[in-house]
Scaffold this motif. Structure first.
Motif, PDB file in Angstrom:
ATOM      1  N   TYR A  51     -15.567  72.105  11.992  1.00  0.00           N
ATOM      2  CA  TYR A  51     -15.979  71.027  11.035  1.00  0.00           C
ATOM      3  C   TYR A  51     -17.018  70.071  11.632  1.00  0.00           C
ATOM      4  O   TYR A  51     -17.846  69.708  10.973  1.00  0.00           O
ATOM      5  CB  TYR A  51     -14.965  70.264  10.332  1.00  0.00           C
ATOM      6  CG  TYR A  51     -15.052  69.112   9.525  1.00  0.00           C
ATOM      7  CD1 TYR A  51     -15.343  69.711   8.025  1.00  0.00           C
ATOM      8  CD2 TYR A  51     -15.178  67.918   9.717  1.00  0.00           C
ATOM      9  CE1 TYR A  51     -15.616  68.561   7.265  1.00  0.00           C
ATOM     10  CE2 TYR A  51     -15.634  66.874   8.768  1.00  0.00           C
ATOM     11  CZ  TYR A  51     -15.807  67.298   7.694  1.00  0.00           C
ATOM     12  OH  TYR A  51     -16.286  66.295   6.501  1.00  0.00           O
ATOM     13  N   ALA A  52     -16.786  69.753  13.041  1.00  0.00           N
ATOM     14  CA  ALA A  52     -17.602  68.767  13.697  1.00  0.00           C
ATOM     15  C   ALA A  52     -19.067  69.670  13.771  1.00  0.00           C
ATOM     16  O   ALA A  52     -20.119  68.891  13.527  1.00  0.00           O
ATOM     17  CB  ALA A  52     -17.143  68.544  14.744  1.00  0.00           C
ATOM     18  N   ALA A  53     -19.049  70.731  13.964  1.00  0.00           N
ATOM     19  CA  ALA A  53     -20.358  71.591  13.964  1.00  0.00           C
ATOM     20  C   ALA A  53     -21.021  71.699  12.687  1.00  0.00           C
ATOM     21  O   ALA A  53     -22.278  71.505  12.700  1.00  0.00           O
ATOM     22  CB  ALA A  53     -20.263  72.941  14.473  1.00  0.00           C
ATOM     23  N   LEU A  54     -20.407  71.736  11.690  1.00  0.00           N
ATOM     24  CA  LEU A  54     -20.851  71.954  10.332  1.00  0.00           C
ATOM     25  C   LEU A  54     -21.528  70.536   9.867  1.00  0.00           C
ATOM     26  O   LEU A  54     -22.650  70.171   9.323  1.00  0.00           O
ATOM     27  CB  LEU A  54     -20.004  72.165   9.120  1.00  0.00           C
ATOM     28  CG  LEU A  54     -19.516  73.511   8.932  1.00  0.00           C
ATOM     29  CD1 LEU A  54     -18.298  73.624   8.183  1.00  0.00           C
ATOM     30  CD2 LEU A  54     -20.631  74.465   8.728  1.00  0.00           C
ATOM     31  N   VAL A  55     -20.995  69.218  10.432  1.00  0.00           N
ATOM     32  CA  VAL A  55     -21.350  67.966  10.137  1.00  0.00           C
ATOM     33  C   VAL A  55     -22.760  67.824  10.906  1.00  0.00           C
ATOM     34  O   VAL A  55     -23.652  67.282  10.376  1.00  0.00           O
ATOM     35  CB  VAL A  55     -20.410  66.933  10.546  1.00  0.00           C
ATOM     36  CG1 VAL A  55     -21.229  65.473  10.668  1.00  0.00           C
ATOM     37  CG2 VAL A  55     -19.199  66.999   9.765  1.00  0.00           C
ATOM     38  N   ARG A  56     -22.893  68.136  12.109  1.00  0.00           N
ATOM     39  CA  ARG A  56     -23.939  68.434  12.882  1.00  0.00           C
ATOM     40  C   ARG A  56     -25.018  69.111  12.296  1.00  0.00           C
ATOM     41  O   ARG A  56     -26.148  68.653  12.415  1.00  0.00           O
ATOM     42  CB  ARG A  56     -23.486  68.658  14.503  1.00  0.00           C
ATOM     43  CG  ARG A  56     -24.689  68.899  15.428  1.00  0.00           C
ATOM     44  CD  ARG A  56     -24.926  67.684  15.984  1.00  0.00           C
ATOM     45  NE  ARG A  56     -26.162  67.727  16.862  1.00  0.00           N
ATOM     46  CZ  ARG A  56     -26.223  68.106  18.049  1.00  0.00           C
ATOM     47  NH1 ARG A  56     -24.970  68.452  18.846  1.00  0.00           N
ATOM     48  NH2 ARG A  56     -27.471  68.179  18.981  1.00  0.00           N
ATOM     49  N   TYR A  57     -24.756  70.134  11.788  1.00  0.00           N
ATOM     50  CA  TYR A  57     -25.695  71.145  11.301  1.00  0.00           C
ATOM     51  C   TYR A  57     -26.350  70.393   9.851  1.00  0.00           C
ATOM     52  O   TYR A  57     -27.477  70.233   9.729  1.00  0.00           O
ATOM     53  CB  TYR A  57     -25.039  72.412  10.632  1.00  0.00           C
ATOM     54  CG  TYR A  57     -26.000  73.393   9.813  1.00  0.00           C
ATOM     55  CD1 TYR A  57     -27.042  73.986  10.761  1.00  0.00           C
ATOM     56  CD2 TYR A  57     -25.712  73.617   8.814  1.00  0.00           C
ATOM     57  CE1 TYR A  57     -27.830  74.868   9.878  1.00  0.00           C
ATOM     58  CE2 TYR A  57     -26.599  74.380   8.012  1.00  0.00           C
ATOM     59  CZ  TYR A  57     -27.608  74.938   8.575  1.00  0.00           C
ATOM     60  OH  TYR A  57     -28.503  76.047   8.000  1.00  0.00           O
ATOM     61  N   ALA A  58     -25.534  69.822   9.109  1.00  0.00           N
ATOM     62  CA  ALA A  58     -25.852  68.920   8.164  1.00  0.00           C
ATOM     63  C   ALA A  58     -26.750  68.035   8.251  1.00  0.00           C
ATOM     64  O   ALA A  58     -28.007  67.856   7.623  1.00  0.00           O
ATOM     65  CB  ALA A  58     -24.899  68.493   7.100  1.00  0.00           C
TER      66      ALA A  58
ATOM     67  N   ARG B  74     -21.692  67.171   2.725  1.00  0.00           N
ATOM     68  CA  ARG B  74     -22.337  68.647   2.823  1.00  0.00           C
ATOM     69  C   ARG B  74     -21.519  69.490   3.642  1.00  0.00           C
ATOM     70  O   ARG B  74     -21.047  70.502   3.188  1.00  0.00           O
ATOM     71  CB  ARG B  74     -23.625  68.536   3.325  1.00  0.00           C
ATOM     72  CG  ARG B  74     -24.269  70.013   3.336  1.00  0.00           C
ATOM     73  CD  ARG B  74     -25.610  70.047   3.907  1.00  0.00           C
ATOM     74  NE  ARG B  74     -26.343  71.500   3.931  1.00  0.00           N
ATOM     75  CZ  ARG B  74     -27.548  71.675   4.373  1.00  0.00           C
ATOM     76  NH1 ARG B  74     -28.453  70.585   4.513  1.00  0.00           N
ATOM     77  NH2 ARG B  74     -27.978  73.089   4.558  1.00  0.00           N
ATOM     78  N   ALA B  75     -20.907  68.958   4.693  1.00  0.00           N
ATOM     79  CA  ALA B  75     -19.813  69.828   5.683  1.00  0.00           C
ATOM     80  C   ALA B  75     -18.649  69.981   4.931  1.00  0.00           C
ATOM     81  O   ALA B  75     -18.352  71.110   5.070  1.00  0.00           O
ATOM     82  CB  ALA B  75     -19.763  68.994   7.009  1.00  0.00           C
ATOM     83  N   THR B  76     -18.320  69.118   4.201  1.00  0.00           N
ATOM     84  CA  THR B  76     -17.123  69.261   3.555  1.00  0.00           C
ATOM     85  C   THR B  76     -17.168  70.231   2.490  1.00  0.00           C
ATOM     86  O   THR B  76     -16.184  71.400   2.195  1.00  0.00           O
ATOM     87  CB  THR B  76     -16.455  68.062   2.927  1.00  0.00           C
ATOM     88  OG1 THR B  76     -16.177  66.974   3.771  1.00  0.00           O
ATOM     89  CG2 THR B  76     -15.247  68.120   2.152  1.00  0.00           C
ATOM     90  N   LYS B  77     -18.264  70.350   1.524  1.00  0.00           N
ATOM     91  CA  LYS B  77     -18.440  71.588   0.825  1.00  0.00           C
ATOM     92  C   LYS B  77     -18.568  72.852   1.302  1.00  0.00           C
ATOM     93  O   LYS B  77     -17.984  73.865   0.661  1.00  0.00           O
ATOM     94  CB  LYS B  77     -19.703  71.101  -0.094  1.00  0.00           C
ATOM     95  CG  LYS B  77     -19.642  69.983  -1.055  1.00  0.00           C
ATOM     96  CD  LYS B  77     -20.977  70.227  -2.076  1.00  0.00           C
ATOM     97  CE  LYS B  77     -22.164  69.931  -1.421  1.00  0.00           C
ATOM     98  NZ  LYS B  77     -23.318  69.784  -2.323  1.00  0.00           N
ATOM     99  N   ASP B  78     -19.256  72.885   2.509  1.00  0.00           N
ATOM    100  CA  ASP B  78     -19.415  74.121   3.153  1.00  0.00           C
ATOM    101  C   ASP B  78     -18.156  74.657   3.816  1.00  0.00           C
ATOM    102  O   ASP B  78     -17.918  75.834   3.641  1.00  0.00           O
ATOM    103  CB  ASP B  78     -20.562  74.066   4.341  1.00  0.00           C
ATOM    104  CG  ASP B  78     -21.978  74.021   3.977  1.00  0.00           C
ATOM    105  OD1 ASP B  78     -22.030  74.149   2.741  1.00  0.00           O
ATOM    106  OD2 ASP B  78     -22.810  73.393   4.480  1.00  0.00           O
TER     107      ASP B  78
END
Length: 370
Positions: free
Chosen positions: A352-359, A189-193
């Motif tokens: 990217y780390a923040a997006l992973v955490r958010y997912a 999900r983070a990668t798509k975002d």
């Protein structure tokens, strides 16, 4: 680390936003904010790196300056991000590079060009530098294979190590669990975002950038930079495969994968960086932070020069200008990768780390509501 006053102001502004929630559909920051009632340093660092600086919230906010609440989320988030980069930098002595990043990047890149140029002259001499070199291995007649491959490999491994250290520090500081790191669905999900720049669309109509009007120009220019860089990286990787495994030495024909991908990436970078620099010049300074602005400009110029020198080298590789252009291009690329861990490139890691955490956080929240 972020100053106590900055942390207090960030918590104050987030508390006001959490009570209002008018901007909850604009980006990932606000849904993540709604999962909290108090805002610690860890929370603010996490939220700051979720912010893509689209500025929709600033122009929509009834409490923005000159209101006495002085809510300016893009600015406080930018200040927190700048402090994040400095805090998580390694070694700590080099964290100062972030403070005067434009000057540091200019000096280091200029020095890299001078060193490469000087070494080529000292080892090969003017005759080789000014000569016309054709056919396979032409570049290596100016810069030896070992000199062109070993130093860049060492620098890239160093960069990778620094980015891993930074990511680990970010994850620990934001109280992420080790077990969360192994989460394929969150990474997907983070990668798509990230690849779709999902949160550079604001509420859907685009960013309020460079001014109050909605626009998707920043999104498209950023796409050109992002995918242009990836195409150039792909071209370099294929060229390395050709050289090391197939024995095919550069320069390659104009109709070959390294050249076609590299040209497409180079054009994308030239257009994208030029567009972003233009928008940056026109942008409203009120929701901005000068240190981050300087970092952005330095990084964009460095990417622009990397692409420009590469394109000129491609166009003039069969002329007497090739040696000079090759030395300049390698110096600029050296400057780009030497400064990568200590400039705007760092945002790739922390965002990217923040997006992973958010997912991870959103999936858990959704599970609780069903």
């Amino acid at each position: 680390m972020p100053a106590l006053e900055l942390l207090k102001d960030g918590a104050r502004q987030m508390t006001i936003c959490n009570a209002c929630r008018y901007c909850e559909g604009y980006c990932a920051v606000f849904p993540a904010m709604e999962q909290r009632r108090i805002f610690t340093k860890a929370d603010l660092i996490y939220l700051a790196n979720l912010c893509f600086d689209c500025r929709d919230c600033y122009y929509a906010c009834q409490y923005a300056p000159p209101h006495e609440f002085a809510v300016n989320i893009p600015k406080v988030m930018a200040e927190l991000r700048a402090d994040t980069y400095r805090e998580f930098a390694w070694p700590a002595i080099l964290s100062g590079v972030f403070k005067r990043n434009g000057l540091a990047v200019s000096v280091i890149t200029t020095a890299a060009v001078i060193v490469v140029f000087g070494l080529v002259l000292a080892v090969k001499g003017w005759d080789i530098m000014r000569g016309v070199h054709l056919g396979a291995g032409a570049f290596y007649r100016v810069v030896p294979f070992v000199a062109m491959t070993v130093p860049p490999s060492v620098i890239m491994l160093y960069d990778l190590g620094i980015f891993i250290i930074g990511a680990v520090r970010f994850w620990r500081e934001t109280q992420g669990k080790l077990s969360d790191v192994v989460d394929p669905s969150a990474f997907w999900r983070a990668t798509k975002d990230a690849f779709g720049l999902a949160y550079m669309k604001g509420g859907g109509a685009g960013c309020n950038y460079p001014g109050e009007s909605f626009s998707r120009s920043r999104l498209w220019f950023h796409h050109l930079v992002f995918y242009g860089f990836l195409l150039d990286f792909a071209a370099t990787s294929i060229a390395a495969f050709y050289d090391h495994f197939l024995g095919w030495q550069a320069p390659y024909p104009y109709i070959s994968w390294p050249v076609v991908l590299g040209t497409a990436g180079g054009v994308g970078l030239l257009i994208g960086t030029s567009g972003l620099l233009f928008l940056k010049r026109q942008s409203d300074r009120t929701p901005a932070v000068q240190s981050m602005r300087s970092m952005d400009v330095a990084f964009l110029w460095l990417l622009f020069l990397t692409s420009l020198t590469g394109m000129l080298l491609l166009a003039l590789r069969e002329t007497a200008a090739m040696g000079t252009l090759l030395a300049i291009h390698l110096g600029v690329v050296g400057g780009l990768f030497i400064t990568a861990p200590y400039g705007k490139f760092a945002h790739v890691v922390y965002r990217y780390a923040a997006l992973v955490r958010y997912a991870i956080e959103q999936r858990r929240s959704e599970a609780q509501t069903h």
